[in-house]
Write a protein that holds these residues in place. Structure first.
Motif, PDB file in Angstrom:
ATOM      1  N   ARG A   1      12.176   0.191  -3.292  1.00 10.44           N
ATOM      2  CA  ARG A   1      11.627   0.766  -4.517  1.00 10.44           C
ATOM      3  C   ARG A   1      11.679  -0.286  -5.615  1.00 10.44           C
ATOM      4  NH1 ARG A   1      14.521   6.441  -5.374  1.00 10.44           N
ATOM      5  NH2 ARG A   1      12.436   7.217  -5.789  1.00 10.44           N
ATOM      6  N   VAL A   2      10.673  -0.273  -6.480  1.00 11.05           N
ATOM      7  CA  VAL A   2      10.711  -1.160  -7.630  1.00 11.05           C
ATOM      8  C   VAL A   2      11.812  -0.591  -8.509  1.00 11.05           C
ATOM      9  CG1 VAL A   2       9.416  -2.054  -9.585  1.00 11.05           C
ATOM     10  CG2 VAL A   2       8.243  -1.549  -7.432  1.00 11.05           C
TER      11      VAL A   2
ATOM     12  N   GLY B   1      11.484  10.671  -6.011  1.00 12.43           N
ATOM     13  CA  GLY B   1      11.014  10.403  -4.649  1.00 12.43           C
ATOM     14  C   GLY B   1      12.165  10.030  -3.727  1.00 12.43           C
ATOM     15  N   THR B   2      11.826   9.741  -2.463  1.00 16.73           N
ATOM     16  CA  THR B   2      12.864   9.416  -1.488  1.00 16.73           C
ATOM     17  C   THR B   2      12.860   7.928  -1.132  1.00 16.73           C
ATOM     18  OG1 THR B   2      11.345   9.837   0.321  1.00 16.73           O
ATOM     19  CG2 THR B   2      12.708  11.685  -0.411  1.00 16.73           C
ATOM     20  N   GLY B   3      11.834   7.203  -1.526  1.00 13.77           N
ATOM     21  CA  GLY B   3      11.735   5.790  -1.151  1.00 13.77           C
ATOM     22  C   GLY B   3      11.163   5.620   0.255  1.00 13.77           C
TER      23      GLY B   3
ATOM     24  N   THR C   1      11.707   4.820 -11.635  1.00 11.50           N
ATOM     25  CA  THR C   1      11.653   5.109 -10.209  1.00 11.50           C
ATOM     26  C   THR C   1      12.720   6.125  -9.843  1.00 11.50           C
ATOM     27  OG1 THR C   1      10.959   2.846  -9.835  1.00 11.50           O
ATOM     28  CG2 THR C   1      11.689   4.075  -7.925  1.00 11.50           C
TER      29      THR C   1
ATOM     30  N   ARG D   1       3.220  10.772  -9.998  1.00 14.93           N
ATOM     31  CA  ARG D   1       4.582  10.504 -10.476  1.00 14.93           C
ATOM     32  C   ARG D   1       4.705   9.193 -11.234  1.00 14.93           C
ATOM     33  NH1 ARG D   1       8.259   9.859  -6.704  1.00 14.93           N
ATOM     34  NH2 ARG D   1       6.787   9.703  -4.983  1.00 14.93           N
ATOM     35  N   TYR D   2       3.844   8.213 -10.898  1.00 14.55           N
ATOM     36  CA  TYR D   2       3.963   6.915 -11.567  1.00 14.55           C
ATOM     37  C   TYR D   2       2.860   6.688 -12.600  1.00 14.55           C
ATOM     38  CZ  TYR D   2       7.446   6.229  -7.968  1.00 14.55           C
ATOM     39  OH  TYR D   2       8.542   6.384  -7.165  1.00 14.55           O
TER      40      TYR D   2
ATOM     41  N   ILE E   1       2.479  -1.955 -10.150  1.00 17.26           N
ATOM     42  CA  ILE E   1       3.585  -2.551  -9.384  1.00 17.26           C
ATOM     43  C   ILE E   1       3.530  -4.064  -9.572  1.00 17.26           C
ATOM     44  CG2 ILE E   1       4.562  -2.810  -7.055  1.00 17.26           C
ATOM     45  CD1 ILE E   1       2.859  -0.281  -6.311  1.00 17.26           C
TER      46      ILE E   1
ATOM     47  N   ASN F   1       2.539   9.947  -5.395  1.00 17.38           N
ATOM     48  CA  ASN F   1       2.945   8.727  -6.099  1.00 17.38           C
ATOM     49  C   ASN F   1       2.080   8.498  -7.333  1.00 17.38           C
ATOM     50  OD1 ASN F   1       4.918   8.162  -4.283  1.00 17.38           O
ATOM     51  ND2 ASN F   1       3.854   6.486  -3.268  1.00 17.38           N
TER      52      ASN F   1
ATOM     53  N   GLY G   1       8.075   7.332   1.179  1.00 21.27           N
ATOM     54  CA  GLY G   1       6.665   7.749   1.176  1.00 21.27           C
ATOM     55  C   GLY G   1       5.710   6.699   1.717  1.00 21.27           C
ATOM     56  N   LEU G   2       5.775   5.483   1.165  1.00 25.79           N
ATOM     57  CA  LEU G   2       4.813   4.461   1.581  1.00 25.79           C
ATOM     58  C   LEU G   2       5.069   3.978   3.004  1.00 25.79           C
ATOM     59  CD1 LEU G   2       4.273   2.314  -1.643  1.00 25.79           C
ATOM     60  CD2 LEU G   2       2.798   4.058  -0.642  1.00 25.79           C
TER      61      LEU G   2
ATOM     62  N   ILE H   1       6.611  -3.418  -0.430  1.00 24.04           N
ATOM     63  CA  ILE H   1       6.601  -2.071  -0.990  1.00 24.04           C
ATOM     64  C   ILE H   1       6.542  -0.953   0.083  1.00 24.04           C
ATOM     65  CG2 ILE H   1       4.096  -1.708  -1.397  1.00 24.04           C
ATOM     66  CD1 ILE H   1       6.670  -1.236  -4.097  1.00 24.04           C
TER      67      ILE H   1
ATOM     68  N   ASP I   1      -4.838   5.220  -9.750  1.00 21.65           N
ATOM     69  CA  ASP I   1      -4.221   5.788 -10.942  1.00 21.65           C
ATOM     70  C   ASP I   1      -4.253   4.763 -12.061  1.00 21.65           C
ATOM     71  OD1 ASP I   1      -1.643   4.203 -11.123  1.00 21.65           O
ATOM     72  OD2 ASP I   1      -1.340   5.076  -9.128  1.00 21.65           O
TER      73      ASP I   1
HETATM   74  P1  ADP Z   1       9.255   6.777  -3.762  1.00 20.12           P
HETATM   75  O1  ADP Z   1       9.781   7.992  -3.140  1.00 20.12           O
HETATM   76  O2  ADP Z   1      10.299   5.968  -4.481  1.00 20.12           O
HETATM   77  O3  ADP Z   1       8.040   7.033  -4.594  1.00 20.12           O
HETATM   78  P2  ADP Z   1       7.509   5.297  -1.987  1.00 20.12           P
HETATM   79  O4  ADP Z   1       7.789   4.663  -0.673  1.00 20.12           O
HETATM   80  O5  ADP Z   1       6.426   6.319  -2.034  1.00 20.12           O
HETATM   81  O6  ADP Z   1       8.880   5.859  -2.511  1.00 20.12           O
HETATM   82  O7  ADP Z   1       7.150   4.143  -3.006  1.00 20.12           O
HETATM   83  C1  ADP Z   1       7.973   2.989  -3.069  1.00 20.12           C
HETATM   84  C2  ADP Z   1       7.978   2.437  -4.474  1.00 20.12           C
HETATM   85  O8  ADP Z   1       6.692   1.911  -4.807  1.00 20.12           O
HETATM   86  C3  ADP Z   1       8.259   3.476  -5.563  1.00 20.12           C
HETATM   87  O9  ADP Z   1       9.631   3.639  -5.749  1.00 20.12           O
HETATM   88  C4  ADP Z   1       7.588   2.868  -6.770  1.00 20.12           C
HETATM   89  O10 ADP Z   1       8.454   1.935  -7.372  1.00 20.12           O
HETATM   90  C5  ADP Z   1       6.400   2.118  -6.182  1.00 20.12           C
HETATM   91  N1  ADP Z   1       5.133   2.890  -6.236  1.00 20.12           N
HETATM   92  C6  ADP Z   1       4.579   3.624  -5.250  1.00 20.12           C
HETATM   93  N2  ADP Z   1       3.394   4.147  -5.633  1.00 20.12           N
HETATM   94  C7  ADP Z   1       3.181   3.719  -6.896  1.00 20.12           C
HETATM   95  C8  ADP Z   1       2.125   3.916  -7.861  1.00 20.12           C
HETATM   96  N3  ADP Z   1       1.034   4.651  -7.587  1.00 20.12           N
HETATM   97  N4  ADP Z   1       2.257   3.303  -9.064  1.00 20.12           N
HETATM   98  C9  ADP Z   1       3.341   2.537  -9.351  1.00 20.12           C
HETATM   99  N5  ADP Z   1       4.374   2.324  -8.495  1.00 20.12           N
HETATM  100  C10 ADP Z   1       4.301   2.915  -7.282  1.00 20.12           C
END
Ligand code: ADP
Length: 266
Positions: free
Chosen positions: A203-204, A214-216, A209, A159-160, A189, A156, A218-219, A197, A184
């Motif tokens: 997902r934001v 990503g798959t939504g 995004t 990618r972000y 966010i 993440n 991860g977190l 989140i 990072d």
């Molecule tokens: P995704 O596969 O979309 O990355 P996650 O569950 O990992 O799914 O994250 C959910 C959402 O949180 C992401 O879609 C993104 O909008 C936001 N996000 C996660 N990590 C970060 C980060 N390090 N910086 C900014 N936004 C983040």
């Protein structure tokens, strides 16, 4: 009976009175189990056809029809994405199905070295990556699941964060315990999104995004893995400045590193 689950809540009513609310949640829990089984079964069933489609797509070479190349590339990208989605759903189902993980010694030096390599591979020299590890502590837990959680945070962060940004991986003392921080200097966010989140598929919603691939999930995986380790996820984020995801492990989850193994094997 053994299947019945009652949820009890004590609510203050007045200075002297309390209300005891008993709620039968057996049906809710059964439905939750049906949902879990359904997701696990569907994901499992999708795995084989997807592997076949993905495999054949990889073999197709559009030499005779060069204008097919972009379509094929997009199909490969999407089938790769679907495969990742199914793998993430299966990981979540596996995590939900257990209430304890195997407790092994998790060697943090190689873990951090692996995370650094993964960050570099994803970043392709587009970011500055720094690593700090000066605790001389290791964790108790599941190496495999903790790696999957930390790896999601690192992915993440890369990618972000736009090119030229900074990614930091730090393992530090945290009172009697330890904390692994992935930070990072990326997009950040908005505060309104933070409470939700870690929900699955939350997902934001920005084009960024969607493009991130990503798959939504991860977190959500991170949250489950940390819960199974009685660890806490703390997220600090500021739009336009970046984010820090901190995984806090209590004293009972850490132990001194074992230096019995020689550093330099003969
Ligand atoms: P995704 O596969 O979309 O990355 P996650 O569950 O990992 O799914 O994250 C959910 C959402 O949180 C992401 O879609 C993104 O909008 C936001 N996000 C996660 N990590 C970060 C980060 N390090 N910086 C900014 N936004 C983040």
């Amino acid at each position: 009976n053994a299947e019945t689950r009652i949820n009890l809540r004590l609510i203050p009513y007045s200075e002297e009175l309390w209300l005891l609310v008993a709620r039968d949640v057996s049906k809710l829990m059964r439905l939750e189990q049906v949902r879990r089984d359904f997701v696990a079964n569907v994901s499992h069933e999708l795995r084989t056809p997807l592997t076949v489609i993905h495999g054949y797509l990889e073999m197709l070479e559009p030499e005779e029809k060069p204008d097919w190349a972009p379509m094929l590339a997009e199909m490969q990208r999407q089938s790769q994405r679907m495969t990742q989605l199914v793998e993430d759903l299966l990981t979540l189902s596996r995590l939900e199905a257990q209430d304890r993980l195997p407790d092994e010694s998790v060697a943090m030096a190689p873990m951090i070295a692996t995370l650094k390599r993964e960050a570099e591979a994803l970043s392709q020299h587009r970011h500055q990556i720094t690593v700090e590890d000066d605790t001389q502590l290791d964790l108790w837990g599941s190496t495999k699941e903790l790696h999957s959680a930390f790896s999601n945070l690192v992915s993440n962060a890369v990618r972000y964060t736009p090119a030229g940004g900074h990614i930091g991986i730090r393992f530090e003392h945290d009172g009697d315990g330890a904390v692994l921080r992935v930070s990072d200097s990326g997009y950040g966010i908005p505060a309104t999104h933070l409470p939700r989140i870690t929900e699955r598929f939350y997902r934001v919603s920005t084009s960024r995004t969607r493009e991130s691939g990503g798959t939504g999930l991860g977190l959500s995986i991170v949250k489950h893995v940390l819960n199974l380790h009685q660890a806490r996820l703390d997220i600090q984020s500021e739009v336009g400045r970046g984010s820090t995801f901190a995984c806090h492990f209590g004293a009972e989850r850490v132990h001194p590193r074992d230096h019995a193994t020689p550093m330099f094997a003969a």
